[in-house]
Design a protein around this motif. Sequence first.
Motif, PDB file in Angstrom:
ATOM      1  N   THR A  23      52.356  30.480  76.650  1.00 57.66           N
ATOM      2  CA  THR A  23      53.465  30.934  75.796  1.00 57.66           C
ATOM      3  C   THR A  23      54.281  32.063  76.429  1.00 57.66           C
ATOM      4  OG1 THR A  23      52.115  32.515  74.516  1.00 57.66           O
ATOM      5  CG2 THR A  23      52.190  30.236  73.722  1.00 57.66           C
ATOM      6  N   LEU A  24      54.732  31.841  77.661  1.00 57.20           N
ATOM      7  CA  LEU A  24      55.453  32.889  78.378  1.00 57.20           C
ATOM      8  C   LEU A  24      56.786  33.227  77.728  1.00 57.20           C
ATOM      9  CD1 LEU A  24      54.739  31.713  82.040  1.00 57.20           C
ATOM     10  CD2 LEU A  24      53.466  33.353  80.634  1.00 57.20           C
ATOM     11  N   LEU A  25      57.400  32.243  77.094  1.00 58.25           N
ATOM     12  CA  LEU A  25      58.682  32.493  76.443  1.00 58.25           C
ATOM     13  C   LEU A  25      58.532  33.504  75.313  1.00 58.25           C
ATOM     14  CD1 LEU A  25      61.669  31.807  76.242  1.00 58.25           C
ATOM     15  CD2 LEU A  25      61.058  29.833  74.823  1.00 58.25           C
ATOM     16  N   ALA A  26      57.425  33.434  74.581  1.00 58.60           N
ATOM     17  CA  ALA A  26      57.193  34.397  73.508  1.00 58.60           C
ATOM     18  C   ALA A  26      57.050  35.808  74.069  1.00 58.60           C
ATOM     19  CB  ALA A  26      55.948  34.012  72.716  1.00 58.60           C
ATOM     20  N   GLY A  27      56.278  35.947  75.140  1.00 59.28           N
ATOM     21  CA  GLY A  27      56.116  37.258  75.752  1.00 59.28           C
ATOM     22  C   GLY A  27      57.427  37.818  76.254  1.00 59.28           C
ATOM     23  N   ASP A  28      58.218  36.959  76.893  1.00 56.97           N
ATOM     24  CA  ASP A  28      59.525  37.376  77.401  1.00 56.97           C
ATOM     25  C   ASP A  28      60.442  37.785  76.249  1.00 56.97           C
ATOM     26  OD1 ASP A  28      61.619  37.309  79.705  1.00 56.97           O
ATOM     27  OD2 ASP A  28      62.507  36.026  78.168  1.00 56.97           O
ATOM     28  N   PRO A  34      55.284  42.141  78.842  1.00 57.90           N
ATOM     29  CA  PRO A  34      55.512  42.145  80.288  1.00 57.90           C
ATOM     30  C   PRO A  34      54.306  41.706  81.118  1.00 57.90           C
ATOM     31  CG  PRO A  34      56.317  44.173  79.263  1.00 57.90           C
ATOM     32  CD  PRO A  34      55.487  43.470  78.239  1.00 57.90           C
ATOM     33  N   LYS A  35      53.133  41.622  80.531  1.00 58.25           N
ATOM     34  CA  LYS A  35      51.929  41.281  81.285  1.00 58.25           C
ATOM     35  C   LYS A  35      51.674  39.774  81.371  1.00 58.25           C
ATOM     36  CE  LYS A  35      49.242  45.516  80.469  1.00 58.25           C
ATOM     37  NZ  LYS A  35      50.337  46.348  79.975  1.00 58.25           N
ATOM     38  N   MET A  36      52.402  38.982  80.587  1.00 64.64           N
ATOM     39  CA  MET A  36      52.021  37.582  80.439  1.00 64.64           C
ATOM     40  C   MET A  36      52.348  36.733  81.660  1.00 64.64           C
ATOM     41  SD  MET A  36      52.769  37.081  76.355  1.00 64.64           S
ATOM     42  CE  MET A  36      51.906  35.523  76.217  1.00 64.64           C
ATOM     43  N   LEU A  37      53.412  37.060  82.352  1.00 63.15           N
ATOM     44  CA  LEU A  37      53.771  36.288  83.550  1.00 63.15           C
ATOM     45  C   LEU A  37      52.692  36.413  84.619  1.00 63.15           C
ATOM     46  CD1 LEU A  37      56.304  34.554  84.185  1.00 63.15           C
ATOM     47  CD2 LEU A  37      57.124  36.475  85.554  1.00 63.15           C
ATOM     48  N   ASP A  38      52.222  37.634  84.858  1.00 64.59           N
ATOM     49  CA  ASP A  38      51.161  37.829  85.846  1.00 64.59           C
ATOM     50  C   ASP A  38      49.872  37.168  85.405  1.00 64.59           C
ATOM     51  OD1 ASP A  38      50.030  39.228  88.269  1.00 64.59           O
ATOM     52  OD2 ASP A  38      48.767  40.113  86.712  1.00 64.59           O
ATOM     53  N   MET A  39      49.589  37.177  84.100  1.00 64.58           N
ATOM     54  CA  MET A  39      48.404  36.498  83.576  1.00 64.58           C
ATOM     55  C   MET A  39      48.433  35.021  83.933  1.00 64.58           C
ATOM     56  SD  MET A  39      47.933  34.146  80.880  1.00 64.58           S
ATOM     57  CE  MET A  39      49.323  34.511  79.812  1.00 64.58           C
ATOM     58  N   ALA A  40      49.572  34.373  83.682  1.00 64.54           N
ATOM     59  CA  ALA A  40      49.681  32.941  83.976  1.00 64.54           C
ATOM     60  C   ALA A  40      49.577  32.684  85.478  1.00 64.54           C
ATOM     61  CB  ALA A  40      50.996  32.393  83.435  1.00 64.54           C
ATOM     62  N   ARG A  41      50.117  33.586  86.268  1.00 66.10           N
ATOM     63  CA  ARG A  41      50.025  33.438  87.731  1.00 66.10           C
ATOM     64  C   ARG A  41      48.570  33.474  88.181  1.00 66.10           C
ATOM     65  NH1 ARG A  41      53.145  37.290  88.805  1.00 66.10           N
ATOM     66  NH2 ARG A  41      55.059  36.078  89.068  1.00 66.10           N
ATOM     67  N   ARG A  42      47.798  34.415  87.650  1.00 62.47           N
ATOM     68  CA  ARG A  42      46.384  34.516  88.030  1.00 62.47           C
ATOM     69  C   ARG A  42      45.575  33.314  87.533  1.00 62.47           C
ATOM     70  NH1 ARG A  42      43.990  38.219  85.420  1.00 62.47           N
ATOM     71  NH2 ARG A  42      45.688  39.034  84.109  1.00 62.47           N
ATOM     72  N   ALA A  43      45.880  32.859  86.329  1.00 61.12           N
ATOM     73  CA  ALA A  43      45.166  31.706  85.779  1.00 61.12           C
ATOM     74  C   ALA A  43      45.443  30.453  86.596  1.00 61.12           C
ATOM     75  CB  ALA A  43      45.572  31.488  84.325  1.00 61.12           C
ATOM     76  N   HIS A  44      46.703  30.241  86.928  1.00 58.99           N
ATOM     77  CA  HIS A  44      47.060  29.062  87.725  1.00 58.99           C
ATOM     78  C   HIS A  44      46.420  29.108  89.100  1.00 58.99           C
ATOM     79  CE1 HIS A  44      49.890  26.943  90.544  1.00 58.99           C
ATOM     80  NE2 HIS A  44      49.586  25.967  89.707  1.00 58.99           N
ATOM     81  N   ALA A  45      46.484  30.274  89.729  1.00 60.07           N
ATOM     82  CA  ALA A  45      45.872  30.412  91.056  1.00 60.07           C
ATOM     83  C   ALA A  45      44.365  30.192  90.990  1.00 60.07           C
ATOM     84  CB  ALA A  45      46.183  31.799  91.629  1.00 60.07           C
ATOM     85  N   GLY A  46      43.761  30.512  89.847  1.00 60.93           N
ATOM     86  CA  GLY A  46      42.324  30.345  89.683  1.00 60.93           C
ATOM     87  C   GLY A  46      41.896  28.954  89.264  1.00 60.93           C
ATOM     88  N   GLY A  47      42.857  28.048  89.063  1.00 59.85           N
ATOM     89  CA  GLY A  47      42.512  26.670  88.732  1.00 59.85           C
ATOM     90  C   GLY A  47      42.323  26.381  87.260  1.00 59.85           C
ATOM     91  N   VAL A  48      42.824  27.243  86.379  1.00 58.39           N
ATOM     92  CA  VAL A  48      42.727  27.004  84.939  1.00 58.39           C
ATOM     93  C   VAL A  48      43.708  25.900  84.543  1.00 58.39           C
ATOM     94  CG1 VAL A  48      43.081  28.026  82.655  1.00 58.39           C
ATOM     95  CG2 VAL A  48      41.986  29.356  84.467  1.00 58.39           C
ATOM     96  N   LYS A  49      43.287  25.011  83.660  1.00 58.46           N
ATOM     97  CA  LYS A  49      44.165  23.959  83.159  1.00 58.46           C
ATOM     98  C   LYS A  49      45.189  24.565  82.198  1.00 58.46           C
ATOM     99  CE  LYS A  49      40.857  21.400  81.451  1.00 58.46           C
ATOM    100  NZ  LYS A  49      40.152  20.239  80.826  1.00 58.46           N
ATOM    101  N   ILE A  50      46.470  24.292  82.462  1.00 57.19           N
ATOM    102  CA  ILE A  50      47.555  24.885  81.682  1.00 57.19           C
ATOM    103  C   ILE A  50      48.305  23.795  80.937  1.00 57.19           C
ATOM    104  CG2 ILE A  50      49.784  26.063  81.842  1.00 57.19           C
ATOM    105  CD1 ILE A  50      48.622  27.753  84.087  1.00 57.19           C
ATOM    106  N   ALA A  51      48.454  23.989  79.620  1.00 57.55           N
ATOM    107  CA  ALA A  51      49.273  23.112  78.788  1.00 57.55           C
ATOM    108  C   ALA A  51      50.509  23.879  78.338  1.00 57.55           C
ATOM    109  CB  ALA A  51      48.488  22.612  77.580  1.00 57.55           C
ATOM    110  N   PHE A  52      51.624  23.204  78.289  1.00 56.23           N
ATOM    111  CA  PHE A  52      52.908  23.798  77.925  1.00 56.23           C
ATOM    112  C   PHE A  52      52.911  24.175  76.442  1.00 56.23           C
ATOM    113  CE2 PHE A  52      57.251  23.751  76.473  1.00 56.23           C
ATOM    114  CZ  PHE A  52      58.044  24.098  77.551  1.00 56.23           C
ATOM    115  N   GLY A  53      53.330  25.391  76.148  1.00 55.80           N
ATOM    116  CA  GLY A  53      53.493  25.838  74.770  1.00 55.80           C
ATOM    117  C   GLY A  53      54.359  27.075  74.748  1.00 55.80           C
ATOM    118  N   THR A  54      55.181  27.213  73.732  1.00 47.08           N
ATOM    119  CA  THR A  54      56.193  28.266  73.729  1.00 47.08           C
ATOM    120  C   THR A  54      56.014  29.329  72.655  1.00 47.08           C
ATOM    121  OG1 THR A  54      57.591  26.975  72.247  1.00 47.08           O
ATOM    122  CG2 THR A  54      57.925  26.664  74.629  1.00 47.08           C
TER     123      THR A  54
END
Length: 441
Positions: free
Chosen positions: A304-309, A335-355
């Motif tokens: 939900t990066l759009l919500a954080g933004d 402001p912390k959510m973008l970096d959170m998603a970056r770390r999760a993706h780099a770590g191989g977490v499965k990501i589903a789109f949600g806003t």
Amino acid sequence: MKRLGLFAALIVATASPAAAWQVPAAPTISADGATTFLEVGRLLADPATGVVQRDKTLVIRGNQVVEMRDGFVGDASQGRVVDLRQAFVLPGLIDSHVHLTSQQNPNGRLEEVTLSDADQAMAGARYARRTLMAGFTTVADLGATNEAIFALRNAVRQGDVPGPRILASGSSVSIHGGHGDVNGYREDVMHLLSSESICSGPEDCMRAVRTQVRAGADIIKITATGGVLSNTAAGLAQQFSDPELAAIVDSAHRMGRQVTAHAHGVDGINAFLRAGGDSIEHGTYLDDDSIRLFKQRGAWLVPTLLAGDFVARVASGPDNFFTPAQTAKALEAGPKMLDMARRAHAGGVKIAFGTDSGVSAHGDNAQEFALLVRAGLTPLEAVQAATVGAAEHLRIASEAGRIAPGMPADIVAVAGDPLTDVTELERMRFVMKGGVVYRAD
């Protein structure tokens, strides 16, 4: 896309609604059985493969895709022909986290005590149409009054209201006084507005889950931690106890429902994952242990990066309409959510789109794609998150996320190539849901 305008009013009867997610049913061809030919220039039929096919004709009969032919071979003597020869076509998009019956605005706190469930359902009909016109043919609504959202869900299924297919949680299961309960009003007003899904203690939380299932919930949504927009200075850490979380997950799974958790604080994220929860919404403060738990449990992250933004921009802007408690949390978490998603993706977490749309404006859902790319996903990975990934997360892979014979005809198109410029998905040109064309610019 020069011929698209000819089909702006195209209406094809739809079939009976698909079954709830926990019991997927093969779609049936609608009684009308009218045939539509979509002549497609570029086609990403199965985003899991990343393969873009060229010069195809999709044969739609009633509400279902029945055939994919090579070349532009639509036959006007047998049905309608829609020219998408210059378009990029892909499956209808899926947003795994919306709130259709409301939208953040300066009068939001007043509306909580002035709008009825019927008012909210009517607003939801307006927002559902905006969401569909933006190319989202399926959504998971994760937090609304039971009466409003279940009525809207059912009206869409019955064809009475244009909108995306809705999987609905209804009221969130939350603790007394926590995020998801009513906060910041007079004590007597809060008692009047509080939901049956508010609970304290393992036994009471089991009751709350069962109450939501009885009411018609497709999915159980809980608030495992504090939240940004609850009007209380209770922070963003874990709010349910570990025994309460275990009771919620166990009782939901026993009744055939998956459980997703609103969670910001790392203690709540990890406690919920250890309890066997299926997915995390937001995930702002996840850490390396969280990433390990996600992968170990096969759980999904909906960032939900759009919500954080959005909340960070509102809270730091000149027209901030948040309360002081909301503002402080928005400036902390957003402001912390973008970096959170970056770390999760780099770590191989499965990501589903949600806003979390309803926090941001309905219809702006596709702005999430660019934020996912900023977080390190490729454009294809971002598209996969909103198609095959979200379909797997919501357990509707037999009904959504791909274009294939036997699947519902949920199909969208844009002019440019979203695998080169993902913001193309913000400029939707064509939307078909269940064989009905709702948009054809």
